[in-house]
Every structure is written in C-alpha cells, then in structure tokens.
Motif scaffolding. Structure first.
Motif, PDB file in Angstrom:
ATOM      1  N   TYR A   5      -2.530  18.647   3.520  1.00  0.00           N
ATOM      2  CA  TYR A   5      -1.148  18.661   3.901  1.00  0.00           C
ATOM      3  C   TYR A   5      -1.229  17.869   5.123  1.00  0.00           C
ATOM      4  CZ  TYR A   5       3.319  20.483   5.481  1.00  0.00           C
ATOM      5  OH  TYR A   5       4.455  20.452   6.098  1.00  0.00           O
ATOM      6  N   ASP A   6      -1.922  18.293   6.077  1.00  0.00           N
ATOM      7  CA  ASP A   6      -1.862  18.183   7.426  1.00  0.00           C
ATOM      8  C   ASP A   6      -2.331  16.446   7.478  1.00  0.00           C
ATOM      9  OD1 ASP A   6      -1.175  20.588   8.302  1.00  0.00           O
ATOM     10  OD2 ASP A   6      -3.458  20.992   9.048  1.00  0.00           O
ATOM     11  N   ARG A   7      -3.210  15.914   6.627  1.00  0.00           N
ATOM     12  CA  ARG A   7      -3.595  14.596   6.954  1.00  0.00           C
ATOM     13  C   ARG A   7      -2.388  13.889   6.176  1.00  0.00           C
ATOM     14  NH1 ARG A   7      -4.550  11.499   2.510  1.00  0.00           N
ATOM     15  NH2 ARG A   7      -5.929   9.601   3.029  1.00  0.00           N
ATOM     16  N   SER A   8      -1.786  14.078   5.169  1.00  0.00           N
ATOM     17  CA  SER A   8      -0.693  13.516   4.611  1.00  0.00           C
ATOM     18  C   SER A   8       0.433  13.442   5.599  1.00  0.00           C
ATOM     19  CB  SER A   8      -0.163  13.972   3.296  1.00  0.00           C
ATOM     20  OG  SER A   8      -1.383  13.955   2.220  1.00  0.00           O
ATOM     21  N   LEU A   9       0.949  14.449   6.150  1.00  0.00           N
ATOM     22  CA  LEU A   9       2.033  14.621   7.167  1.00  0.00           C
ATOM     23  C   LEU A   9       1.794  13.743   8.353  1.00  0.00           C
ATOM     24  CD1 LEU A   9       4.483  15.960   7.311  1.00  0.00           C
ATOM     25  CD2 LEU A   9       3.505  17.623   8.766  1.00  0.00           C
ATOM     26  N   ARG A  10       0.279  13.704   8.723  1.00  0.00           N
ATOM     27  CA  ARG A  10       0.110  12.844   9.799  1.00  0.00           C
ATOM     28  C   ARG A  10       0.060  11.195   9.440  1.00  0.00           C
ATOM     29  NH1 ARG A  10      -4.406  14.616  10.549  1.00  0.00           N
ATOM     30  NH2 ARG A  10      -5.655  12.884   9.670  1.00  0.00           N
ATOM     31  N   LEU A  11      -0.311  10.978   8.484  1.00  0.00           N
ATOM     32  CA  LEU A  11       0.006   9.365   7.872  1.00  0.00           C
ATOM     33  C   LEU A  11       1.347   9.116   7.667  1.00  0.00           C
ATOM     34  CD1 LEU A  11      -3.327   9.332   5.639  1.00  0.00           C
ATOM     35  CD2 LEU A  11      -3.145   8.384   7.914  1.00  0.00           C
ATOM     36  N   LEU A  12       2.060  10.153   7.192  1.00  0.00           N
ATOM     37  CA  LEU A  12       3.504   9.809   7.125  1.00  0.00           C
ATOM     38  C   LEU A  12       4.249   9.486   8.391  1.00  0.00           C
ATOM     39  CD1 LEU A  12       6.010   9.642   5.116  1.00  0.00           C
ATOM     40  CD2 LEU A  12       6.201  12.260   5.398  1.00  0.00           C
ATOM     41  N   GLY A  13       3.779  10.235   9.334  1.00  0.00           N
ATOM     42  CA  GLY A  13       4.409   9.981  10.600  1.00  0.00           C
ATOM     43  C   GLY A  13       4.009   8.845  11.348  1.00  0.00           C
ATOM     44  N   TYR A  14       2.869   8.327  11.010  1.00  0.00           N
ATOM     45  CA  TYR A  14       2.379   7.142  11.263  1.00  0.00           C
ATOM     46  C   TYR A  14       2.985   5.861  10.752  1.00  0.00           C
ATOM     47  CZ  TYR A  14      -1.641   9.314  13.670  1.00  0.00           C
ATOM     48  OH  TYR A  14      -2.364  10.230  14.749  1.00  0.00           O
ATOM     49  N   ALA A  15       3.107   6.024   9.487  1.00  0.00           N
ATOM     50  CA  ALA A  15       3.610   4.769   8.731  1.00  0.00           C
ATOM     51  C   ALA A  15       5.099   4.904   8.919  1.00  0.00           C
ATOM     52  CB  ALA A  15       3.420   5.237   7.149  1.00  0.00           C
ATOM     53  N   LEU A  16       5.891   6.042   9.252  1.00  0.00           N
ATOM     54  CA  LEU A  16       7.259   5.644   9.605  1.00  0.00           C
ATOM     55  C   LEU A  16       7.451   5.101  10.919  1.00  0.00           C
ATOM     56  CD1 LEU A  16       8.736   9.084   8.079  1.00  0.00           C
ATOM     57  CD2 LEU A  16       9.044   6.899   7.151  1.00  0.00           C
ATOM     58  N   ALA A  17       6.566   5.540  11.812  1.00  0.00           N
ATOM     59  CA  ALA A  17       6.833   4.898  13.133  1.00  0.00           C
ATOM     60  C   ALA A  17       6.554   3.620  13.049  1.00  0.00           C
ATOM     61  CB  ALA A  17       5.674   5.732  14.082  1.00  0.00           C
ATOM     62  N   TYR A  18       5.567   3.175  12.184  1.00  0.00           N
ATOM     63  CA  TYR A  18       5.073   1.607  12.249  1.00  0.00           C
ATOM     64  C   TYR A  18       6.398   0.899  11.656  1.00  0.00           C
ATOM     65  CZ  TYR A  18       2.730  -2.804  11.301  1.00  0.00           C
ATOM     66  OH  TYR A  18       2.068  -3.821  11.200  1.00  0.00           O
ATOM     67  N   MET A  19       7.044   1.429  10.510  1.00  0.00           N
ATOM     68  CA  MET A  19       8.180   0.707   9.851  1.00  0.00           C
ATOM     69  C   MET A  19       9.404   0.606  10.724  1.00  0.00           C
ATOM     70  SD  MET A  19       7.849   2.561   6.403  1.00  0.00           S
ATOM     71  CE  MET A  19       9.223   1.839   5.420  1.00  0.00           C
ATOM     72  N   LEU A  20       9.579   1.774  11.662  1.00  0.00           N
ATOM     73  CA  LEU A  20      10.459   1.506  12.764  1.00  0.00           C
ATOM     74  C   LEU A  20      10.335   0.394  13.811  1.00  0.00           C
ATOM     75  CD1 LEU A  20      13.174   2.640  13.823  1.00  0.00           C
ATOM     76  CD2 LEU A  20      11.617   4.354  14.984  1.00  0.00           C
ATOM     77  N   ALA A  21       9.208   0.419  14.269  1.00  0.00           N
ATOM     78  CA  ALA A  21       8.590  -0.489  15.104  1.00  0.00           C
ATOM     79  C   ALA A  21       8.663  -1.880  14.721  1.00  0.00           C
ATOM     80  CB  ALA A  21       7.231  -0.281  15.591  1.00  0.00           C
ATOM     81  N   THR A  22       8.180  -1.998  13.537  1.00  0.00           N
ATOM     82  CA  THR A  22       8.612  -3.444  12.860  1.00  0.00           C
ATOM     83  C   THR A  22      10.076  -4.063  12.553  1.00  0.00           C
ATOM     84  OG1 THR A  22       8.056  -2.640  10.604  1.00  0.00           O
ATOM     85  CG2 THR A  22       6.328  -3.509  11.825  1.00  0.00           C
ATOM     86  N   SER A  23      10.718  -2.955  12.260  1.00  0.00           N
ATOM     87  CA  SER A  23      12.248  -3.287  12.289  1.00  0.00           C
ATOM     88  C   SER A  23      12.874  -3.599  13.489  1.00  0.00           C
ATOM     89  CB  SER A  23      13.167  -2.073  11.634  1.00  0.00           C
ATOM     90  OG  SER A  23      12.531  -1.611  10.224  1.00  0.00           O
ATOM     91  N   ALA A  24      12.491  -2.913  14.596  1.00  0.00           N
ATOM     92  CA  ALA A  24      13.020  -3.222  15.874  1.00  0.00           C
ATOM     93  C   ALA A  24      12.412  -4.477  16.711  1.00  0.00           C
ATOM     94  CB  ALA A  24      12.729  -2.193  16.846  1.00  0.00           C
ATOM     95  N   ALA A  25      11.485  -4.674  16.070  1.00  0.00           N
ATOM     96  CA  ALA A  25      10.565  -6.229  16.491  1.00  0.00           C
ATOM     97  C   ALA A  25      11.448  -7.192  15.844  1.00  0.00           C
ATOM     98  CB  ALA A  25       9.232  -6.108  16.539  1.00  0.00           C
TER      99      ALA A  25
END
Length: 363
Positions: A90-110
């Motif tokens: 659960y902790d691993r999946s939650l951490r990876l989910l946060g990383y992925a969403l942050a990357y998607m937000l960063a790519t959208s802003a860029a």
C-alpha cells in the motif's frame, strides 16, 4: 462608381478574365498561391522553425501522459487490487501514485508554457507578414496607371488590400502552426500505437481512408464557394464605398430607397452564398466526428476481446493508454480537416490579392 469605359490598366491576370455564364474561371492551385507568397513568408522562416521546435517539445510531453497512466494501472493499482493487500505494498503504491500525478501535472504545466511561447511567436510572424504584404500592395498600386482605377471600383480594391490580406495571415498563424502540430502528433502517436499493439493500431487505421476521402470531396466542392463569397464581399464593400462617396448625388436625386434595395439585394445574395457554405460545413464535420467515433468503438471492442482471452495479448493498462492515444490520433486528423478548410479560405483570398499583384503599369 465604376469609371468610364477606359481600358484596363496594364496586363490583366489570367484568373481575372471574364467567363461565360456558368463557366468556372481557372484557379491556381493552393501550392502555386503559396509559392507566389513565399517571398513574404521567407523572412519569418526562423519563427516557423522555432515554432516547430516548441511543437516537438510540447507533443513529446503530451504523449508521455498516457504511458504514465498505463504504468499506474499495471504496476501501481492492479497489484493492490489483486492482493494480497499489505502495508508495504500500500505504501509503495501510494508513493508511486503521488510521483506519477506530480509528473503529469509538471508536464501539463510545461506544455502550457511552451504553447504560450509558440503561439506568440507564430502570431507575431503572421502579423508582420501581413504588414509587409500590405505595404507592398500599397506601393504597387501607386505605380499602376489611371486606367486601372477607372475600370474598377475603389471599394473592391480596398477589400483586397484590407480583408483579403488579413485572411492571408492565417497561412502562418493558423495553417503553418496547426499543420506542423497535427502532422507531428499523428506520426508520434502512430509510432507509439504500433509499439503497444500492432493489431489494435491496424484497427485504428480502418476509418482513416474514409476520412481522407471526405476531406478531398469537401475541398473540391467548397473551394469555389469560398472564392465566390470573397468576391461578393468585395462587391458589397465596393458598393458601400461608392454610395458613401456619392451620397450627395444620391440625396440630390432622391434615390435613397433604390440604393437601399440594391444594397439589401446584394447582401441577401451574399447571405445565400454563406448559407451554402455553412450547409456543406455542418454536413461534413458531424460526419467526420461520427467516423472518428466508430473508430474508437472498434478499438474498444477489439481491445476488450483481446483482454478477455485466457492469455491476453494486452494488459488493462495497454487498453487505457490505447484509448487515450486513439483520441490523440483522430483529433489531429480532424484538425487537419479544419486546417485544410482554413487554407482553402486563405487561398481564395490569396488569389484575389495575386490579381492585384499581377497588374503591370502601362509603359
């Protein structure tokens, strides 16, 4: 008002020659129109090149997002759903989910920031091209003989130097910009689709030939209509300018009602031409949307069948990503259809501008 029966001011354009009733006058192809305006586009090739670089960056960032969704579904969410559930998982999946969403937000802003710079550069280049073209036309008109002006309405000339030249701006600000974006998007998307599943990629391509045929048929029918619309608008502008310039004569002879009827008749004819184009447009584009929708349905059906097999050929994440990429494939194809429509409108205006440029001063 038109001048007297004076001769033409120099050599007339072959596209401006009168034709018999119902006969189509020859039209230069779009490629030839673009070639003739190349000297005005060439100084801004740097802007187009820089815009192309921004397009590559923006499209690259955009194409990564469905792959991130694929990773989330297959490697982050599916293991938790299948179980067995555990705190470390659960902790691993939650951490990876946060990383992925942050990357998607960063790519959208860029991507949004890059698009802003791209649009500014292309819009500025288009406006500068129009400035150069309008100045050239004004200097060219000053060199023409009086016979040229005696045989034409002033408003018609003004319509070509103002409205038609403004329409030419779309060659850079819309056609060049969107054409580069759409073509690059289609190429990158096709590469990714075939890498994910060549079977589903072939299914995606089934509606494409029909889309191309529809584009070809639409352009063949609509282009003469666009030219007639531009010609009629030039006539209305010329009529309005002549009436305003001769308003003292109109009032002196009490012909206000007659002139109003003539102006209304010409505007209603222009409206009828516009509605003819609108009918073609509103008939073609919903059909394009329908064909695109059937392509998406076929991908969902075939992809679902492949996923439900005892030994699936694709994963659930593949299907999620594929569905997103299908939209990114059909969207630029439809955009190319609209871009081609704008290009035809610009070409119709370009033909009218070329008729002025082709006039030569009398020796």
């Amino acid at each position: 008002m038109r001048g007297g029966g004076g001769g033409r001011g120099g050599r007339s354009s072959p596209w401006e020659q009168p034709t018999k009733e119902g006969e189509q006058r020859p039209r230069p192809p779009v490629k030839k129109v673009l070639k003739r305006f190349w000297p005005f586009i060439r100084p801004y090739v740097w802007a187009i090149a820089l815009g192309t670089a921004f397009v590559i960056l923006a499209e690259g960032l955009r194409k990564v997002q469905p792959l991130i969704t694929r990773y989330l579904v297959d490697s982050v969410l599916t293991p938790v759903i299948r179980g067995p559930w555990s705190v470390p998982l659960y902790d691993r999946s939650l951490r990876l989910l946060g990383y992925a969403l942050a990357y998607m937000l960063a790519t959208s802003a860029a991507g949004a920031l890059i698009s802003r710079f791209r649009m500014y550069i292309m819009q500025r280049a288009g406006a500068a091209m129009v400035l150069d073209l309008r100045l050239y036309l004004y200097n060219h008109l000053q060199k023409l003989s009086l016979n040229y002006y005696e045989s034409r309405q002033t408003g018609e000339i003004m319509s070509r130097v103002t409205g038609d030249v403004d329409a030419m701006e779309n060659l850079i600000t819309h056609v060049s910009d969107h054409l580069l974006t759409d073509v690059l998007s289609i190429v990158i998307t096709l590469v990714i689709l075939f890498a994910l599943s060549w079977q589903l990629a072939l299914v995606c391509l089934i509606p494409v030939p029909l889309l191309l045929v529809l584009m070809w048929r639409f352009s063949k029918v609509i282009r003469p209509i666009y030219r007639k619309i531009r010609d009629r608008m030039g006539e209305i502008t010329a009529k309005l300018q002549d009436n305003l310039a001769g308003i003292r004569v109109i009032k002196a002879f009490h012909t206000e009602a007659d002139e109003a009827q003539r102006f209304e008749r010409e505007n209603r004819e222009y409206f009828a031409m516009q509605m003819n184009g609108v009918r073609l447009w509103t008939g073609a584009f919903p059909l394009i949307r329908f064909v695109q929708g059937t392509g998406g349905l076929m991908v969902t059906a075939v992809g679902g069948y492949m996923l439900l097999q005892p030994h699936p050929l694709i994963t659930l994440g593949d299907l999620f990503a594929f569905t997103a990429y299908v939209g990114q494939l059909y969207e630029p194809i439809g955009s190319l259809f609209r871009t081609y429509d704008v290009m035809l409108r610009s070409a119709a205006s370009g033909e009218r501008v070329l008729e002025v440029m082709d006039e030569q001063p009398e020796v």
